[in-house]
Design a protein around this motif. Structure first.
Motif, PDB file in Angstrom:
ATOM      1  N   ASP A 162       0.559  -0.173   3.759  1.00 13.49           N
ATOM      2  CA  ASP A 162      -0.226   1.035   4.003  1.00 13.49           C
ATOM      3  C   ASP A 162      -0.209   1.885   2.740  1.00 13.49           C
ATOM      4  OD1 ASP A 162      -1.888   2.689   5.424  1.00 13.49           O
ATOM      5  OD2 ASP A 162      -0.455   3.124   7.026  1.00 13.49           O
ATOM      6  N   ASN A 264      -0.986   8.442   5.434  1.00 14.69           N
ATOM      7  CA  ASN A 264      -1.912   7.340   5.709  1.00 14.69           C
ATOM      8  C   ASN A 264      -3.336   7.884   5.759  1.00 14.69           C
ATOM      9  OD1 ASN A 264      -2.815   7.717   8.709  1.00 14.69           O
ATOM     10  ND2 ASN A 264      -0.589   7.978   8.768  1.00 14.69           N
ATOM     11  N   ARG A 355      -7.645   2.994   8.061  1.00 16.18           N
ATOM     12  CA  ARG A 355      -6.576   2.922   7.066  1.00 16.18           C
ATOM     13  C   ARG A 355      -7.030   2.228   5.782  1.00 16.18           C
ATOM     14  NH1 ARG A 355      -1.110   3.823   8.834  1.00 16.18           N
ATOM     15  NH2 ARG A 355      -1.054   4.378  11.040  1.00 16.18           N
TER      16      ARG A 355
END
Length: 388
Positions: A162, A264, A355
């Motif tokens: 991430d 994120n 994301r």
């Protein structure tokens, strides 16, 4: 001031998608449900299956749950999980116990060189792991990744990833192109309207990126360069520090914060859905951003080496990768799992897109979170220059 990566725990049995694509912060995840049944072969695992191979795994609790232990047992492995709260905790435990105590150790990839330098983990050829061709090539081939060696051997089997990002309230502010971390220091942003998330070393790293320090030199900052980054960060004061994602979202929505560093990119999409309009945007700035890839590493001289290699194969299987995504919501490094999730549609596919995980080449713009070369100097710089 103690530099830490801890945060609140989570319930590993709760699907990410049960709460409107909420997602988790990495800090919440790595401490993983430390209060959830931490016993027997670390987590109250069912009885050992006769004839199975034993493998001892040092890991965040989230990766040694009874469900995961049961999947491994079905594939011929008896996993004994040993829990740890942080990367630093795992490194210390492995250094003390070594190959006589552990076969697999988990970590964020920014820590892999530290393990390797200490002789604690063993490089391996990814082609020797069945199914490794199902991992995105971006995570397995690029020598710029901290866990990929020049001979193309790897120190860590990439599992999830991430990225952090710059986020802003579009009603209050619009950064100029090219979008840079320097937006945090924009004179058009009122004092006190910047919000940061996670830890002091992350804040210092972002300050270094804004000053033009290259990503491969950030954690090596020392002396005058480190102090320059600390003074630059101090110029941002008073900045807000979010204790959690909900606090960050509320601050952006209300205008208490105009912009900041989020953990994120999906935070923006989530807030916009809540508002029913585009009130925020989040991007990886031109200098790159912080981020992480986690994965299991092979302990050097592991007593149960064959079982450890089998563990890597099972972990990389579609069965386990899709279970992990359904449970935690972090983007898989597995190309096959990612494509299956996207093709299935629904909340799972949307969260991946939010994301930016449908574009794994973004990972090559990341500074992977890891330990500074001199943690004590970093702690002193933050405490003495930036303060509380």
């Amino acid at each position: 001031m103690q530099m830490t990566r801890n945060n609140t725990g989570i319930d590993p049995s709760r699907s990410t998608f049960a709460t409107e694509g909420q997602g988790l912060s990495r800090r919440a995840f790595v401490t993983g449900a430390m209060g959830a049944a931490i016993g027997a072969g670390a987590l109250g695992a069912p009885a050992i299956a006769q004839g199975n191979q034993d493998v001892v795994v040092l890991s965040w609790t989230s990766y040694i749950t009874p469900q995961i232990v049961a999947i491994m047992r079905e594939h011929g492995l008896n996993v004994r999980g040993v829990p740890a709260a942080t990367d630093a905790d795992m490194f210390t435990k492995l250094k003390a116990g070594g190959a006589s105590a552990y076969d697999i150790v988990w970590g964020n990839c920014g820590w892999a060189p530290t393990y390797h330098k200490a002789g604690l983990i063993e490089p391996f050829d990814p082609k020797s792991i069945s199914g490794s061709d199902q991992i995105w090539s971006e995570f397995i081939e690029h020598s710029g990744l901290p866990y990929v060696l020049e001979d193309k051997k790897i120190l860590l089997l990439p599992n999830s990833w991430d990225s952090y990002g710059l986020i802003w309230n579009t009603d209050k502010y619009q950064p100029t192109d090219p979008i840079s971390w320097n937006a945090l220091w924009d004179e058009n942003v009122p004092k006190g309207k910047v919000m940061m998330r996670d830890s002091p070393e992350d804040f210092l790293a972002i300050s270094g990126l804004a000053l033009g320090v290259s990503r491969d030199e950030i954690y090596a900052m020392t002396g005058d360069r480190l102090m320059q980054a600390a003074r630059h960060l101090a110029d941002l004061k008073p900045f807000q520090i979010a204790a959690g994602e909900e606090m960050f979202i509320d601050a952006l929505r209300s205008g208490k914060a105009w912009l900041g560093q989020c953990s994120n990119l999906a935070m923006s999409a989530r807030l916009n859905r809540m508002q029913g309009r585009e009130q925020t945007k989040a991007v990886i700035p031109a200098e790159g951003s912080l981020g992480w890839v986690d994965g299991p590493m092979l302990v050097s001289g592991a007593r149960n080496r064959d079982a450890a290699l089998r563990y890597l194969e099972v972990w990389n299987s579609l069965e386990l990768q899709e279970y992990l995504y359904e449970t935690y919501g972090f983007p898989p490094c597995s190309r096959a799992a990612t494509q299956n999730i996207l093709e299935a549609g629904g909340d799972g596919a949307q969260l991946l897109k939010d994301r930016g995980a449908d574009k794994p080449d973004a990972a090559l713009k990341l500074l992977f979170v890891g330990p500074p070369d001199n943690p004590g100097e970093w702690a002193r710089a933050y405490t003495e220059v930036v303060g509380g």
